[in-house]
Design an enzyme around this catalytic site. Sequence first.
Site, PDB file in Angstrom:
ATOM      1  N   GLU A   1      -1.923 -11.289  -0.544  1.00  0.00           N
ATOM      2  CA  GLU A   1      -0.473 -11.340  -0.327  1.00  0.00           C
ATOM      3  C   GLU A   1      -0.128 -12.280   0.817  1.00  0.00           C
ATOM      4  OE1 GLU A   1       1.525  -8.825   2.174  1.00  0.00           O
ATOM      5  OE2 GLU A   1      -0.050  -7.312   2.338  1.00  0.00           O
TER       6      GLU A   1
ATOM      7  N   LYS B   1      -0.116   2.146   5.619  1.00  0.00           N
ATOM      8  CA  LYS B   1       0.100   1.932   7.052  1.00  0.00           C
ATOM      9  C   LYS B   1       0.419   3.248   7.752  1.00  0.00           C
ATOM     10  CE  LYS B   1       2.698  -1.667   6.064  1.00  0.00           C
ATOM     11  NZ  LYS B   1       2.144  -2.287   4.859  1.00  0.00           N
TER      12      LYS B   1
HETATM   13  N1  PSU Z   1      -0.306  -4.642   5.237  1.00  0.00           N
HETATM   14  C1  PSU Z   1      -0.480  -5.197   6.469  1.00  0.00           C
HETATM   15  N2  PSU Z   1       0.560  -5.902   6.997  1.00  0.00           N
HETATM   16  C2  PSU Z   1       1.751  -6.096   6.302  1.00  0.00           C
HETATM   17  C3  PSU Z   1       1.910  -5.512   5.012  1.00  0.00           C
HETATM   18  C4  PSU Z   1       0.836  -4.794   4.531  1.00  0.00           C
HETATM   19  O1  PSU Z   1      -1.551  -5.057   7.089  1.00  0.00           O
HETATM   20  O2  PSU Z   1       2.640  -6.781   6.796  1.00  0.00           O
HETATM   21  C5  PSU Z   1       3.192  -5.731   4.226  1.00  0.00           C
HETATM   22  C6  PSU Z   1       2.849  -5.741   2.745  1.00  0.00           C
HETATM   23  O3  PSU Z   1       3.321  -6.946   2.204  1.00  0.00           O
HETATM   24  C7  PSU Z   1       3.570  -4.544   2.181  1.00  0.00           C
HETATM   25  C8  PSU Z   1       4.792  -4.510   3.035  1.00  0.00           C
HETATM   26  O4  PSU Z   1       3.848  -4.693   0.818  1.00  0.00           O
HETATM   27  O5  PSU Z   1       4.213  -4.729   4.341  1.00  0.00           O
HETATM   28  C9  PSU Z   1       5.540  -3.206   2.903  1.00  0.00           C
HETATM   29  O6  PSU Z   1       6.874  -3.399   3.290  1.00  0.00           O
HETATM   30  P1  PSU Z   1       7.987  -2.325   2.850  1.00  0.00           P
HETATM   31  O7  PSU Z   1       7.627  -1.073   3.585  1.00  0.00           O
HETATM   32  O8  PSU Z   1       9.288  -2.916   3.321  1.00  0.00           O
HETATM   33  O9  PSU Z   1       7.932  -2.209   1.360  1.00  0.00           O
END
Ligand code: PSU
Length: 317
Positions: free
Chosen positions: A35, A169
């Site tokens: 990603e 996370k």
């Molecule tokens: N994992 C990481 N760092 C990130 C992300 C994931 O170590 O920045 C990103 C991914 O792209 C994931 C996003 O899909 O954070 C999730 O954001 P949200 O909670 O707004 O869906």
Amino acid sequence: MPRARHLSSARNDRVVVSDEVAAALADGRAVVALESTIISHGLPRPENLRIAREIEDAVRTAGAVPATVALVEGRVRIGLDDDALSAVAQRDDVVKVSVRDVAVVAARDGYGATTVASTAHLAALVGIDVFATGGLGGVHRGAQHTFDESADLVTLARTPITVVCAGVKSILDVPATLERLETLGVGLVGFGTTSFPGFYLTDSGQPVEHRVDTAEEVAAVMDARADLATDRGALVVANPLPVDEQLDPALHDRVLAEALAGAEAEGVHGKDTTPYLLARFHHDTEGASLTVNTRIILRNAELAGRIAVAHAQRRAG
Ligand code: PSU
Ligand code: MN
């Protein structure tokens, strides 16, 4: 550059697969999708560009071809050259793009960094079956009031791909996220563990039912899923950090409490929440969380590479 395999209309040139990735897919060789939101919004500059290159190198070291996904001048690019990778890391107009945003940014000829959700969708579209990230999005704390649940979850429910991550996370509500993954039918195995990892922390305190210990075992599960048609949604491979590499749990808990309070006080919400909390971590731990986050991604990229190789070998043999 060749067009995406699974697209047939004249609009195919919206998705451009790099020559290297297209050749690997055509030959049935191992490919790992990566990603780009992690590069543009998840990691601070200028380290983000160096780390993005290291992530690709980790996939290569494992014997697979990296396919970083992003939108460049309105085109979805699967496999980035160095100019594109630099643009995603350095430009100020790179939009965080989930599934629902991809078409808008494409129509406007914009730059976009893909989340887990949109990367999984676009990777599956061109026939890539393994994907590495840091930690999945999921149910945010307080979601019973805000309804903030990452689109990563519902997208994984309908996208045939294997995702290697260090759990979800730790800024999230981990037990609630696990319940949602179960409801949505998303497959889950722990790599070398029966404890669900906690992203920055080795162990989230939640159990994982199924433990696997080798890349070959994961590939065998992938094949069984295909045979049984339970592969319409994703398989999550949860890969914990070794204990000696995790963030100090006391530091983690203190910074998390401060970051959550900061987000509340500053009115941060929606798609800005995750980047805000990660940036607070990187700042408030004086870089310790950045070191840990980098290790997480590199380890996941390497494992994803090995899984892709094992899966390619099974299909060949
Ligand atoms: N994992 C990481 N760092 C990130 C992300 C994931 O170590 O920045 C990103 C991914 O792209 C994931 C996003 O899909 O954070 C999730 O954001 P949200 O909670 O707004 O869906
Ligand atoms: Mn959200």
